[in-house]
Design an enzyme around this catalytic site. Structure first.
Site, mmCIF file in Angstrom:
data_model
loop_
_atom_site.group_PDB
_atom_site.id
_atom_site.type_symbol
_atom_site.label_atom_id
_atom_site.label_comp_id
_atom_site.label_asym_id
_atom_site.label_seq_id
_atom_site.Cartn_x
_atom_site.Cartn_y
_atom_site.Cartn_z
ATOM 1 N N TYR A 9 -56.007 -10.735 -12.574
ATOM 2 C CA TYR A 9 -55.220 -10.178 -11.468
ATOM 3 C C TYR A 9 -55.036 -11.223 -10.363
ATOM 4 O O TYR A 9 -53.947 -11.399 -9.840
ATOM 5 C CB TYR A 9 -55.914 -8.932 -10.914
ATOM 6 N N PHE A 69 -23.846 -14.815 -4.036
ATOM 7 C CA PHE A 69 -23.921 -14.009 -5.256
ATOM 8 C C PHE A 69 -24.040 -12.531 -4.871
ATOM 9 O O PHE A 69 -24.487 -12.204 -3.778
ATOM 10 C CB PHE A 69 -25.116 -14.453 -6.114
ATOM 11 N N ASP A 70 -23.666 -11.629 -5.786
ATOM 12 C CA ASP A 70 -23.573 -10.203 -5.387
ATOM 13 C C ASP A 70 -24.904 -9.594 -4.954
ATOM 14 O O ASP A 70 -24.935 -8.814 -4.012
ATOM 15 C CB ASP A 70 -22.855 -9.343 -6.442
ATOM 16 N N ASP A 88 -30.243 -20.652 -2.860
ATOM 17 C CA ASP A 88 -30.277 -19.698 -3.959
ATOM 18 C C ASP A 88 -30.173 -20.579 -5.210
ATOM 19 O O ASP A 88 -29.114 -21.098 -5.546
ATOM 20 C CB ASP A 88 -29.087 -18.736 -3.817
ATOM 21 N N ALA A 114 -30.874 -20.456 -8.638
ATOM 22 C CA ALA A 114 -30.876 -20.033 -10.042
ATOM 23 C C ALA A 114 -30.494 -21.163 -11.008
ATOM 24 O O ALA A 114 -31.116 -21.330 -12.045
ATOM 25 C CB ALA A 114 -29.946 -18.837 -10.224
ATOM 26 N N LYS A 149 -32.475 -18.093 -15.343
ATOM 27 C CA LYS A 149 -31.413 -19.064 -15.648
ATOM 28 C C LYS A 149 -32.070 -20.409 -15.987
ATOM 29 O O LYS A 149 -32.518 -20.609 -17.100
ATOM 30 C CB LYS A 149 -30.447 -19.197 -14.460
ATOM 31 N N HIS A 182 -20.014 -2.171 -9.879
ATOM 32 C CA HIS A 182 -19.562 -2.638 -11.198
ATOM 33 C C HIS A 182 -20.560 -2.333 -12.316
ATOM 34 O O HIS A 182 -20.184 -2.227 -13.469
ATOM 35 C CB HIS A 182 -19.242 -4.132 -11.156
HETATM 36 N N1 F0G Z 1 -28.512 -15.724 -7.422
HETATM 37 C C1 F0G Z 1 -27.617 -16.130 -8.326
HETATM 38 C C2 F0G Z 1 -26.755 -17.309 -8.044
HETATM 39 C C3 F0G Z 1 -27.476 -15.421 -9.521
HETATM 40 O O1 F0G Z 1 -26.562 -15.830 -10.404
HETATM 41 C C4 F0G Z 1 -28.309 -14.310 -9.761
HETATM 42 C C5 F0G Z 1 -28.191 -13.534 -10.979
HETATM 43 C C6 F0G Z 1 -29.247 -13.942 -8.794
HETATM 44 C C7 F0G Z 1 -29.327 -14.674 -7.631
HETATM 45 C C8 F0G Z 1 -30.149 -12.754 -8.980
HETATM 46 O O2 F0G Z 1 -31.131 -13.036 -9.895
HETATM 47 O O3 F0G Z 1 -30.726 -11.430 -11.799
HETATM 48 O O4 F0G Z 1 -32.901 -12.626 -11.533
HETATM 49 O O5 F0G Z 1 -32.278 -10.814 -9.989
HETATM 50 N N2 F0G Z 1 -27.228 -13.643 -11.754
HETATM 51 C C9 F0G Z 1 -27.069 -12.968 -13.035
HETATM 52 C C10 F0G Z 1 -25.731 -13.336 -13.593
HETATM 53 C C11 F0G Z 1 -27.334 -11.532 -13.020
HETATM 54 O O6 F0G Z 1 -25.331 -12.712 -14.586
HETATM 55 O O7 F0G Z 1 -25.068 -14.238 -13.075
HETATM 56 P P1 F0G Z 1 -31.785 -11.901 -10.859
#
Ligand code: F0G
Length: 458
Positions: free
Chosen positions: A72, A124-125, A215, A217, A258, A450
């Site tokens: 843990y 990102f969304d 950010d 990824a 990613k 979406h």
């Molecule tokens: N930031 C970026 C640039 C992303 O592309 C994503 C996720 C996230 C943050 C959020 O990360 O999914 O681990 O919670 N992108 C995926 C996509 C979902 O299909 O582009 P997460």
């Protein structure tokens, strides 16, 4: 004769996939309310919905899983990952989270408050969602070239420094918790940010006393593009470019799904101890104790190994060349795609593909459904559906770009699969004049609609 390019790995384990008939697909997509997220994976032949968590792990990652320490607190897996994150990014402090949006949730809980503004390149969304959920505003300062799919600017993820400085001048520093730079910029097409731009954003941020958060990824893919296309970096190892990139940031959020090449995971890393302490409280509240934060020990081990592999040039070269392979095929069929090709996906310009379709009928979604019907290929809409409604007026927001993203999982498909995708899209392109009607919404969620929206044909 020069030897041709080939993948920097061979295949040890395979997973069967199945084709379906058009008739089957017509029934399945109707039952799914024309929302590709509602399909079962066995109804999909080639799945390009996302490159997130869909990669294939290496033999070294799988063997690292066996050595996972599931204690843990203070597991060896945590220490291995913390040490790897520090070596790769240079950040002193680190918090594991279960995925990228969880990292956003934790960090933004510590930093973002109602009425704040968060400038950046196209957010990102989930990033935007976490900002707007806190009644703050995301301001897009991406360079204009990013919104022209025919512009060949090599770094279309760049921030427009004039747009950024305007925001920094307009709002007091207390209302700007940080600038967020997404590397590579997913929303504008997997487009990289140049080292020069990262440096300049950092300088501007320092001038106004504002923090910079990446950010991250797809940070390794960003570094690959810097190496390939920016003066002064051709000879530099990717890992060194990565360190230089992060030297211009104060903190990072990471979706490890990613460039970490794992199926689940995320983290936050930062230099400042005070910020680490305040974020730790939210990490414990939302994710788990600071030494696991929603990840099992074995997953932290696999991630540490994935970060090593994901920042190797040969791996990145294989990956990004495959994306470009699909892009070139589509171009040879005259299909309008975002250029230059992004790092993780090819983005088809739906407005140029189906110019006659009214945008209220969701052009990119219409194209994504047509591609699925044609060959069982699942892409994803990055357009009006994803852009949601304006939180104040509740009107549809029409983004500058209406795209279908074909995201390529890491180390999963071969170029033969890419050939199928390209021909499927060509077939749709050849009959584009017959596609005269799109979709209307039957039901939708108030935010991030979406994922669950239900549609019917107009
Ligand atoms: N930031 C970026 C640039 C992303 O592309 C994503 C996720 C996230 C943050 C959020 O990360 O999914 O681990 O919670 N992108 C995926 C996509 C979902 O299909 O582009 P997460």
């Amino acid at each position: 004769m020069e030897l041709p390019f080939a993948e920097s790995y061979k295949i040890k384990v395979i997973e069967p996939i199945h084709r379906s008939s058009r008739n089957e697909r017509e029934q399945w997509i109707k039952k799914a309310h024309y929302n590709l997220f509602n399909l079962s994976s066995n109804q999909v032949y080639i799945d390009l919905l996302t490159d997130s968590g869909t990669g294939a792990m290496s033999d070294c990652q799988w063997s690292a899983m066996m050595l996972g320490d599931e204690s843990y607190a203070g597991s060896s897996s945590y220490h291995i990952l913390k040490e790897t994150v520090k070596r790769i990014t240079g950040f002193e402090h680190f918090l594991p989270t279960h995925q990228g949006r969880a990292a956003e949730n934790v960090l933004f809980s510590a930093l973002v408050k109602e009425g704040d503004v968060v400038p950046g390149n196209s957010h990102f969304d989930t990033t935007k969602g976490h900002i707007e959920y806190r009644k703050a505003t995301a301001i897009d300062c991406t360079i204009d070239e990013a919104f022209d799919t025919t512009s060949t600017h090599p770094f279309k993820g760049n921030i427009d420094l004039e747009k950024l400085e305007k925001v920094l001048k307009e709002y007091p520093a207390e209302r700007i918790p940080f600038i967020v730079v997404t590397v590579t910029c997913n929303t504008s097409g997997g487009q990289p940010v140049s080292m020069r731009n990262l440096r300049e954003v950092s300088n501007l941020a320092k001038k106004y006393g504002i923090m910079v958060v990446y950010d991250s990824a797809r940070f390794a893919e960003n570094a690959y593009f810097i190496k390939r296309n920016e003066d002064g970096y051709k000879e530099m190892p990717v890992k060194q470019i990565v360190r230089e990139m992060f030297s211009h940031a104060d903190a990072m959020t990471m979706s490890s799904k990613k460039d970490g090449i794992v199926n689940m995971g995320g983290f936050i890393a930062m230099q400042d101890e005070e910020l680490f302490n305040s974020a730790s409280v939210y990490n414990i509240l939302f994710e788990g104790f600071v030494t696991y934060g929603g990840m099992s020990g074995r997953d932290m081990n696999a991630l540490a190994q994935g970060l090593e592999e994901g920042t190797e040039f040969d791996y990145l070269d294989t990956r990004i060349r495959q994306v470009a392979y699909l892009g070139e095929k589509l171009k040879s069929f005259n299909i309008p795609v975002q250029e230059p090709f992004g790092g993780h996906a090819i983005f088809v310009d739906a407005l140029r593909f189906l110019p006659g379709l009214p945008r209220e009928q969701f052009t990119a979604q219409t194209l994504a459904v047509e591609l699925y019907l044609e060959a069982g290929v699942r892409g994803v809409e990055i357009g009006t559906l994803m852009a949601d409604r304006d939180p104040v007026t509740r009107e549809n927001r029409y983004p500058n770009l209406e795209l279908v993203r074909l995201a390529i999982p890491r180390r999963v498909y071969t170029n033969n699969h890419m050939d199928v995708v390209a021909v499927a899209l060509k077939n749709v392109y050849d009959r584009r004049d017959e596609i005269k009607k799109g979709f209307e919404i039957v039901s939708e969620a108030p935010i991030m609609r979406h994922f669950t929206v239900q549609l019917k044909r107009v």
